[in-house]
Structures are given as C-alpha cells and as structure tokens.
Design a protein around this motif. Structure first.
Motif, PDB file in Angstrom:
ATOM      1  N   VAL B  19       0.878  -1.179   0.000  1.00 29.33           N
ATOM      2  CA  VAL B  19       0.000   0.000   0.000  1.00 29.33           C
ATOM      3  C   VAL B  19       0.911   1.224   0.000  1.00 29.33           C
ATOM      4  O   VAL B  19       2.133   1.093  -0.013  1.00 29.33           O
ATOM      5  CB  VAL B  19      -0.909   0.045   1.247  1.00 29.33           C
ATOM      6  CG1 VAL B  19      -1.846  -1.142   1.259  1.00 29.33           C
ATOM      7  CG2 VAL B  19      -0.063   0.079   2.502  1.00 29.33           C
ATOM      8  N   SER B  20       0.324   2.388   0.037  1.00 30.09           N
ATOM      9  CA  SER B  20       1.136   3.600   0.070  1.00 30.09           C
ATOM     10  C   SER B  20       1.387   4.018   1.511  1.00 30.09           C
ATOM     11  O   SER B  20       0.656   3.625   2.420  1.00 30.09           O
ATOM     12  CB  SER B  20       0.428   4.738  -0.654  1.00 30.09           C
ATOM     13  OG  SER B  20      -0.638   5.183   0.133  1.00 30.09           O
ATOM     14  N   ALA B  21       2.408   4.818   1.676  1.00 28.50           N
ATOM     15  CA  ALA B  21       2.729   5.296   3.016  1.00 28.50           C
ATOM     16  C   ALA B  21       1.556   6.087   3.597  1.00 28.50           C
ATOM     17  O   ALA B  21       1.319   6.066   4.808  1.00 28.50           O
ATOM     18  CB  ALA B  21       3.981   6.168   2.980  1.00 28.50           C
ATOM     19  N   ALA B  22       0.843   6.740   2.712  1.00 32.52           N
ATOM     20  CA  ALA B  22      -0.293   7.532   3.185  1.00 32.52           C
ATOM     21  C   ALA B  22      -1.280   6.654   3.942  1.00 32.52           C
ATOM     22  O   ALA B  22      -1.740   6.999   5.031  1.00 32.52           O
ATOM     23  CB  ALA B  22      -0.968   8.214   2.007  1.00 32.52           C
ATOM     24  N   THR B  23      -1.569   5.523   3.340  1.00 35.72           N
ATOM     25  CA  THR B  23      -2.536   4.626   3.974  1.00 35.72           C
ATOM     26  C   THR B  23      -2.024   4.142   5.329  1.00 35.72           C
ATOM     27  O   THR B  23      -2.754   4.120   6.313  1.00 35.72           O
ATOM     28  CB  THR B  23      -2.797   3.423   3.064  1.00 35.72           C
ATOM     29  OG1 THR B  23      -3.220   3.919   1.792  1.00 35.72           O
ATOM     30  CG2 THR B  23      -3.863   2.529   3.637  1.00 35.72           C
ATOM     31  N   VAL B  24      -0.770   3.792   5.368  1.00 33.50           N
ATOM     32  CA  VAL B  24      -0.197   3.327   6.621  1.00 33.50           C
ATOM     33  C   VAL B  24      -0.313   4.414   7.678  1.00 33.50           C
ATOM     34  O   VAL B  24      -0.737   4.163   8.806  1.00 33.50           O
ATOM     35  CB  VAL B  24       1.282   2.942   6.441  1.00 33.50           C
ATOM     36  CG1 VAL B  24       1.875   2.492   7.760  1.00 33.50           C
ATOM     37  CG2 VAL B  24       1.416   1.862   5.404  1.00 33.50           C
ATOM     38  N   SER B  25       0.023   5.614   7.289  1.00 34.04           N
ATOM     39  CA  SER B  25      -0.064   6.712   8.234  1.00 34.04           C
ATOM     40  C   SER B  25      -1.484   6.858   8.773  1.00 34.04           C
ATOM     41  O   SER B  25      -1.700   7.039   9.961  1.00 34.04           O
ATOM     42  CB  SER B  25       0.380   8.012   7.554  1.00 34.04           C
ATOM     43  OG  SER B  25       0.061   9.112   8.367  1.00 34.04           O
ATOM     44  N   ARG B  26      -2.428   6.746   7.852  1.00 31.81           N
ATOM     45  CA  ARG B  26      -3.823   6.927   8.274  1.00 31.81           C
ATOM     46  C   ARG B  26      -4.238   5.866   9.280  1.00 31.81           C
ATOM     47  O   ARG B  26      -4.937   6.152  10.256  1.00 31.81           O
ATOM     48  CB  ARG B  26      -4.707   6.904   7.044  1.00 31.81           C
ATOM     49  CG  ARG B  26      -4.380   8.059   6.102  1.00 31.81           C
ATOM     50  CD  ARG B  26      -5.488   8.355   5.118  1.00 31.81           C
ATOM     51  NE  ARG B  26      -5.213   7.817   3.794  1.00 31.81           N
ATOM     52  CZ  ARG B  26      -4.891   8.563   2.731  1.00 31.81           C
ATOM     53  NH1 ARG B  26      -4.814   9.882   2.849  1.00 31.81           N
ATOM     54  NH2 ARG B  26      -4.672   7.998   1.567  1.00 31.81           N
ATOM     55  N   VAL B  27      -3.789   4.664   9.060  1.00 38.15           N
ATOM     56  CA  VAL B  27      -4.137   3.604  10.007  1.00 38.15           C
ATOM     57  C   VAL B  27      -3.426   3.822  11.339  1.00 38.15           C
ATOM     58  O   VAL B  27      -4.046   3.851  12.397  1.00 38.15           O
ATOM     59  CB  VAL B  27      -3.733   2.223   9.442  1.00 38.15           C
ATOM     60  CG1 VAL B  27      -3.891   1.147  10.507  1.00 38.15           C
ATOM     61  CG2 VAL B  27      -4.575   1.906   8.227  1.00 38.15           C
ATOM     62  N   LEU B  28      -2.119   4.001  11.255  1.00 36.99           N
ATOM     63  CA  LEU B  28      -1.313   4.043  12.472  1.00 36.99           C
ATOM     64  C   LEU B  28      -1.571   5.265  13.337  1.00 36.99           C
ATOM     65  O   LEU B  28      -1.298   5.244  14.542  1.00 36.99           O
ATOM     66  CB  LEU B  28       0.167   3.970  12.096  1.00 36.99           C
ATOM     67  CG  LEU B  28       0.825   2.594  12.199  1.00 36.99           C
ATOM     68  CD1 LEU B  28      -0.161   1.472  12.043  1.00 36.99           C
ATOM     69  CD2 LEU B  28       1.962   2.480  11.221  1.00 36.99           C
ATOM     70  N   SER B  29      -2.062   6.314  12.742  1.00 36.40           N
ATOM     71  CA  SER B  29      -2.279   7.496  13.573  1.00 36.40           C
ATOM     72  C   SER B  29      -3.756   7.693  13.869  1.00 36.40           C
ATOM     73  O   SER B  29      -4.183   8.776  14.249  1.00 36.40           O
ATOM     74  CB  SER B  29      -1.702   8.724  12.881  1.00 36.40           C
ATOM     75  OG  SER B  29      -2.326   8.898  11.634  1.00 36.40           O
ATOM     76  N   ASN B  30      -4.509   6.626  13.679  1.00 40.10           N
ATOM     77  CA  ASN B  30      -5.923   6.681  14.044  1.00 40.10           C
ATOM     78  C   ASN B  30      -6.657   7.843  13.406  1.00 40.10           C
ATOM     79  O   ASN B  30      -7.526   8.445  14.021  1.00 40.10           O
ATOM     80  CB  ASN B  30      -6.083   6.771  15.552  1.00 40.10           C
ATOM     81  CG  ASN B  30      -5.847   5.428  16.184  1.00 40.10           C
ATOM     82  OD1 ASN B  30      -6.318   4.411  15.671  1.00 40.10           O
ATOM     83  ND2 ASN B  30      -5.106   5.416  17.279  1.00 40.10           N
ATOM     84  N   SER B  31      -6.298   8.131  12.199  1.00 38.80           N
ATOM     85  CA  SER B  31      -7.002   9.195  11.494  1.00 38.80           C
ATOM     86  C   SER B  31      -8.444   8.749  11.246  1.00 38.80           C
ATOM     87  O   SER B  31      -8.747   7.561  11.255  1.00 38.80           O
ATOM     88  CB  SER B  31      -6.292   9.461  10.159  1.00 38.80           C
ATOM     89  OG  SER B  31      -7.202   9.892   9.186  1.00 38.80           O
ATOM     90  N   ASP B  32      -9.335   9.697  11.045  1.00 38.05           N
ATOM     91  CA  ASP B  32     -10.722   9.289  10.772  1.00 38.05           C
ATOM     92  C   ASP B  32     -10.952   9.136   9.264  1.00 38.05           C
ATOM     93  O   ASP B  32     -12.049   8.927   8.806  1.00 38.05           O
ATOM     94  CB  ASP B  32     -11.724  10.290  11.376  1.00 38.05           C
ATOM     95  CG  ASP B  32     -11.359  11.703  11.025  1.00 38.05           C
ATOM     96  OD1 ASP B  32     -10.414  11.896  10.232  1.00 38.05           O
ATOM     97  OD2 ASP B  32     -11.994  12.634  11.556  1.00 38.05           O
ATOM     98  N   TYR B  33      -9.892   9.246   8.549  1.00 35.45           N
ATOM     99  CA  TYR B  33      -9.974   9.003   7.118  1.00 35.45           C
ATOM    100  C   TYR B  33     -10.257   7.512   6.925  1.00 35.45           C
ATOM    101  O   TYR B  33      -9.607   6.664   7.542  1.00 35.45           O
ATOM    102  CB  TYR B  33      -8.645   9.375   6.469  1.00 35.45           C
ATOM    103  CG  TYR B  33      -8.683   9.407   4.965  1.00 35.45           C
ATOM    104  CD1 TYR B  33      -8.840  10.613   4.289  1.00 35.45           C
ATOM    105  CD2 TYR B  33      -8.564   8.248   4.225  1.00 35.45           C
ATOM    106  CE1 TYR B  33      -8.863  10.652   2.918  1.00 35.45           C
ATOM    107  CE2 TYR B  33      -8.602   8.277   2.854  1.00 35.45           C
ATOM    108  CZ  TYR B  33      -8.748   9.488   2.195  1.00 35.45           C
ATOM    109  OH  TYR B  33      -8.783   9.528   0.836  1.00 35.45           O
ATOM    110  N   PRO B  34     -11.224   7.187   6.079  1.00 38.62           N
ATOM    111  CA  PRO B  34     -11.617   5.776   5.976  1.00 38.62           C
ATOM    112  C   PRO B  34     -10.570   4.903   5.278  1.00 38.62           C
ATOM    113  O   PRO B  34     -10.042   5.269   4.240  1.00 38.62           O
ATOM    114  CB  PRO B  34     -12.903   5.852   5.150  1.00 38.62           C
ATOM    115  CG  PRO B  34     -12.808   7.125   4.394  1.00 38.62           C
ATOM    116  CD  PRO B  34     -12.051   8.071   5.256  1.00 38.62           C
ATOM    117  N   VAL B  35     -10.308   3.786   5.899  1.00 32.81           N
ATOM    118  CA  VAL B  35      -9.442   2.765   5.310  1.00 32.81           C
ATOM    119  C   VAL B  35     -10.177   1.436   5.483  1.00 32.81           C
ATOM    120  O   VAL B  35     -10.748   1.183   6.545  1.00 32.81           O
ATOM    121  CB  VAL B  35      -8.085   2.700   6.040  1.00 32.81           C
ATOM    122  CG1 VAL B  35      -7.259   1.530   5.531  1.00 32.81           C
ATOM    123  CG2 VAL B  35      -7.326   4.000   5.875  1.00 32.81           C
TER     124      VAL B  35
END
Lengths: 353, 353
Positions: B19-35
């Motif tokens: 996946v892209s680093a962006a996705t990883v960041s979104r998961v790992l930092s508990n962003s509310d961006y949907p994954v």
DNA sequence: GATGTGACAGAAATCGATTACTGTATATGC
DNA sequence: GCATATACAGTAATCGATTTCTGTCACATC
C-alpha cells in the motif's frame, strides 16, 4: 488571538541574503565547507537580526542523531536519585545535551511505557535505574541503536554496561564498624528485600557477622513502596517498634537506607530510648538529611552525584565514539562516621570475654 | 562492531503491505480518514510484527507540534522543587507528554542557555521558576508561540500566566500563630533577601508584628547560594549563632524556609538550648524532612506537588485549546502545627500586661 | 442511463534542516 | 598554454512522517 510571528527558517535567511539554503546551513552549522568571508558575515548578521533559532527536529531527522538522553529512575523525590539526576543533567548540559527524566515509581509497566516514549522521541542514550526488567527490553534497545547504562539497581541482563555500587562490601563495612565498636547484638533492619541491592547489603551483613562469630538478627518489613520518601521513614519507625517487641536486646542496628535509619531514630527517641547511648544506629546511603538530624547519622556513603556524572560521561562517550566496549564500573563504599554510633563495652579491637 | 538492524519506517510497512505510506499513516495514527477493514488489519499486523516504533521527529516536524514540555527550576536537589517536578511529570505522562528538566542553579545565564536549548528542541510549553529574568525573554517566547507558566518565584513580566503562592499571607499567618502562642519577641531569620518571595514573607511578618504592636527583629544572612540544600542548612546554623550573639532574647524565631529552620534547631540543640522550651522555631515550606527531625517542625505548607500538577494541567490546556486567557492563580498557605512551637506566658488570645 | 455521492487508495508536496552532486571560475603546475 | 586542483555556490535528494489533491469505483437517485 495574538498573531504569532512566523518562525524564521534557514530558507528565510537564504532568501534575505540572496543565497541558497545550503550556504546558510554551511555557515550556521560551522561546517568546514568553504564559504566566502563576505557571505559568511552577511548570513551571520541576518541570522542574528532575525533572532533565528534552528529547528533541531529537522536537523536530527536528517542526521538521525539526538541531543537528548533519557533517564529513568524510581522517583525523583528520593534524594538519592535527585542527586544522581543532577549529576547527569549537569554533565549533559556541558555537552549540549538535554535530559528527559522519567519516574517509574517502581512500576514495571510505567517503566516500559516511558522507554517506549523515549524510543519514539529518538533518544540515542538512556540511563536507567531499572526495576525487574526482563532482558528483552534491553535487546530491543540495542537493536535500535540506543546505548544504555544501568545504574544502581543491579540488572541481570547480559550485554549491558553498568555502574554499580558494591552493596555487599558496604554491608560488610558497616557491620564491621559496629563490631569494632564493641557491639555484639547487631540487628539488620530492612524494607522488604525485593530488590537485589537490599539482598546484597544483607549478604554483606551476614558475612561480617559470621566472620566475627556473631548471630545475625533480621527484622524485615512486610510491605514497601518508596516512591514517597516518607514511607521509608514510616517503615523505619515500624521496624523500630518491631525490633523492640522482639526483645532481642540489640545494642546496635544497621538499616538498609538512611531514611529508614532516620525513622528508627525518630521512633526510638520518641520512646525515650537514647540514640546512640542505648542503641547505636548505622544508616546506608549518605544522603544530606543524615547530617541534619540529631544525632547526625553514621552511614555508608553511596556516591550519588558522582554516579550520575560518571554515568552520563560514559554514555556520551559511548554514543559519540563507536566505542562499544561493554563495561561495568563498581563504585566503592565509604564509611562516614558521625555520631549515631558509639563504642560499647571493652576495647574497640579486642572483644570482651 | 555489532550490526544494527535498520529501523523500520512507515515506508517499510507500506512496501510490505503493498500500500502507500499515506494509507499506513492513516491507520497508524488513528485518522478518521476511511481505510478498509482488511487493509487496516493487515497494516496493524505488520506494524506489530516488525516492532514498528514511529519517529516522532518526523511527525512533529511536519505538524509543528511537540509533546515535550520544558521545566526550569533552580535545582532539583531542593526537595521543594523535586516535588513540584514530580507533580508536573506525572500529569504530563498521563497526556503522553514528556518533561525535560533543567537546573538553573540560580544562574541567569544558565537559565537563558536552557531556554534557548528548549526553543531549539521546539518545545511548545514551558514551566519556569525563574530568577531575575527580564521580560525580554518572555516576549520572545510568546512570539515563538511557546506557552509559558511562571511558578513560585514571582516574576514581574507582563502578559505571562503565573501560579503563585501567597507569601505575604504565609508570613502573616506564621507570625500571628507565634503571637497567638504568647510570643512577643519574635525574630525573622532569613537568607539573603535577594528574592521576591523572601521579601514577601518578610513583609507579612512585618505587618503581623505591626498590627500586634510588636517590634520586628530581623536577622539576615550575608551570602547565599542554595543550589545545595546543605547550604541553607548551614546558613540556618550561622543565623542561629548570629541571633544568639545579638542578645535580642527572642523566644521564637520564624525562618524563610524549612531547611534554614532545621539548621537553626540543629545549632540551638547542639548548644543545649532546648527547642521549643527555650526558643520556638517556625519554618516555611512544609517539606517532608520537617517531620523527621526532633522536634517535628511547625511550618507553613506551600503546596509543592499540587503546584506542579496544577501548572502542568493549565499549561497543557493552554497548548491544546487556543484558550489563551492569561491567568494568575494564587495558592493559599496552610499552617501545619507540629511541635517546634510552644505556648509562652499568659493566655493565647489576650496579651499579658 | 446520466448524475451525484461517499468510500477508499495513491501521488506528491511539505515540514526544516543537511549533504552528495554538479558546475563554474580562479589559481597553480609544468 | 593546457591540464589540474581548489574555492565557492547552487540544485536537488533525503530524513520520516502528514495531508492535500486527484482519481477510481460502487452504489444510490430520479
């Protein structure tokens, strides 16, 4: 809401001086890369005028370094550790390092939590007075390239550098001193022996008693948490009561730390048992408070400030040279004779009978 | 030389998970961006397996935030400040913040040096027990968006939030207590009055004496450096001697801090002047040691741990909400009655004659 | 069946520094 | 007079994250 002046960066300075950021960086970080004198002065001047403050985050991210070291101790309120930390902090400062202090409060989970935070902050060096930490943690630290030095509390992990104190010898020294002063019935009062250091002191006591042909008398507390210096004081008082109740007729007591000793003296005095005339008291630590009470406490000095200084010096050396030799330094105890111990019976050397 | 495993970054994880680093960041930092759930789990799993530790430097650089706060105090070895720091540190930890402690040793230059280091490290919050710092420094801090709270030592800078202690009232309270106990000749013993707090205590003392129609007796030390707790103890002893030499016949003394009081008691006792029977001693601070000596020290409690807790809580609130209201909290003194002060002469309320 | 919408993923810019390259002009050597 | 070294400056990649912008589907709506 107050408007915050935008922070000035290396690029701002570059723009103002009509040069590239690279050049600015070379000037400001004292690189040996040549920059013409005129530019150098121009840049320095602008940096000063704009109150430029470099952003270490950027620098450290790029260079993968860090100028902060982590320190984990049980509690900073414990005067022993606050001295250690002062020693660490002052030598760190001289080398432009900064110290993050963490109080584990004797809680292994807290300790792990702190270590994780420190890893995230990318510290490259760690000084830890650990309690019961499995070697696993240290392995991971080493893998991450973090140098660690364990102090004070003997930790059983392999492959880790340590600065220890010779608790056994300290215990012997204290006990022998009491024996030399003519005491025969000497009790060892200790907080719960859940810590290697306390067991070591006890061992020293036992050995000295044995070699003098004397019978050890152990009085141990049941529970213990010394995140609060007062609790050691209180257990000291409790132990004094326990001692009296046991009717062992001790003429001297030796305690596993000064705070405890102070509690003992306090309890004894308040029951009109005179220290040292009726019971001599020997402490262990050499914290400052010992000389403020009455009678001033005879004790074994564990060099706290020096330990901190030494630990920090060694750590910084490890971090900067690739001098990865593992080492173990053992600091030696020193007897501080004050007035809470008095001679008893016959001569000092020759035992009566 | 041991090979260090390369640290795993968000990109490593991205690669492993396709996946892209962006996705990883979104998961790992508990962003509310949907994954998608499947990806999320996959990423989490890999992160766990690889012992991923995020690099806060990168994060903070990008977001221009910081989870470390700076604390500057005169010296951590002073039990008052170590309590304050413990209070700060513990509440910081609960909010995932970390504390850098700096000991200014009462040296303004050192203080400035530390503040600069903290700025470079991009701290966004600062708690400072400052000595004699001109307002200029604070202005610059504000300009850089750094929130600061001044504690304990009254600082005269405008536009800065403070947590103070009501030293004047404390001085009054102590003095009135002595007066209530029937004392008439009450001396104020103090280290050099180069600090606002000490002057304030003295003012309280003066006011209370005046309202009772009594003559103030001031005994002041000449020099003073209390980066070492022992030095206060020693000046206490020196002041006791000075008091005796002055032949003012005081029946009670009031000191500007506990350590000093302890020194006074020590000197008096060693000269066989009994405390409190012949001279009552009143301290100021309420540090733990006060209850360990004989007689236990009657004193004014300055809430140390709570002060730290409060300062940290307020600071974190300031930093996170844009709640930039400037405030000043004044903590109230509390009398702790122990046994170093005793009644003298007639009744408590009505003065003789 | 055209359109709008929300879920989801990636590309690329960005934060503030450092530094490996590249390039130019001047000086030096023979 | 030509090759080479040296002084000096800039370009652009990089450190490890976050986040804005785009873009692609799938599904619902009318």
């Amino acid at each position: 809401m107050k408007r915050m002046k935008k922070k000035v960066t290396i690029h701002d300075i570059a723009r103002m001086a009509n040069v590239s950021a690279a050049t600015v960086s070379r000037v400001l970080s004292n690189s040996d890369y040549p920059v013409s004198q005129s530019l150098r002065e121009k840049i320095l001047k602008i940096a000063a005028e704009t109150n430029y403050v470099p952003n270490l985050l950027g620098k450290q991210l790029k260079k993968n370094t860090s100028t902060t070291i982590g320190v984990v101790v049980p509690s900073i309120v414990n005067p022993f550790y606050s001295s250690v930390i002062l020693g660490i902090e002052q030598t760190a400062r001289q080398r432009k390092y900064t110290v993050i202090t963490c109080n584990s409060m004797h809680d292994p989970e807290l300790e792990s939590e702190y270590i994780r935070m420190l890893m995230e902050k990318q510290v490259k060096g760690l000084i830890i007075a650990s309690i019961a930490n499995d070697g696993g943690m240290f392995k991971q630290l080493a893998d991450m390239g973090i140098h660690v030095i364990a102090i004070d509390q003997r930790v059983d992990a392999e492959g880790i550098s340590k600065i220890d104190f010779d608790f056994v010898k300290g215990g012997q020294m204290a006990t022998r001193h009491l024996i030399d002063k003519g005491h025969r019935r000497i009790a060892y009062l200790t907080a719960r022996m859940d810590r290697p250091s306390r067991r070591s002191i006890f061992r020293g006591y036992q050995e000295a008693m044995k070699e003098a042909g004397l019978e050890p008398i152990l009085v141990e507390a049941n529970a213990d948490d010394d995140h609060n210096p007062l609790s050691d004081f209180d257990t000291g008082r409790a132990l004094a009561r326990k001692l009296l109740a046991a009717k062992v007729q001790a003429t001297a007591v030796f305690t596993c730390n000064d705070m405890l000793a102070i509690g003992v003296i306090n309890e004894l005095s308040s029951r009109n048992i005179r220290v040292p005339e009726e019971i001599s008291v020997m402490g262990f630590d050499g914290i400052d408070v010992g000389q403020m009470i009455h009678p001033p406490l005879t004790t074994i000095k564990q060099p706290d400030y020096e330990m901190g200084k030494m630990a920090c010096t060694m750590l910084l050396n490890m971090m900067n040279n690739e001098n990865n030799h593992q080492f173990e330094i053992i600091l030696q105890p020193k007897l501080i004779e004050r007035q809470s111990v008095v001679s008893r019976g016959g001569h000092s050397e020759t035992s009566g009978r």
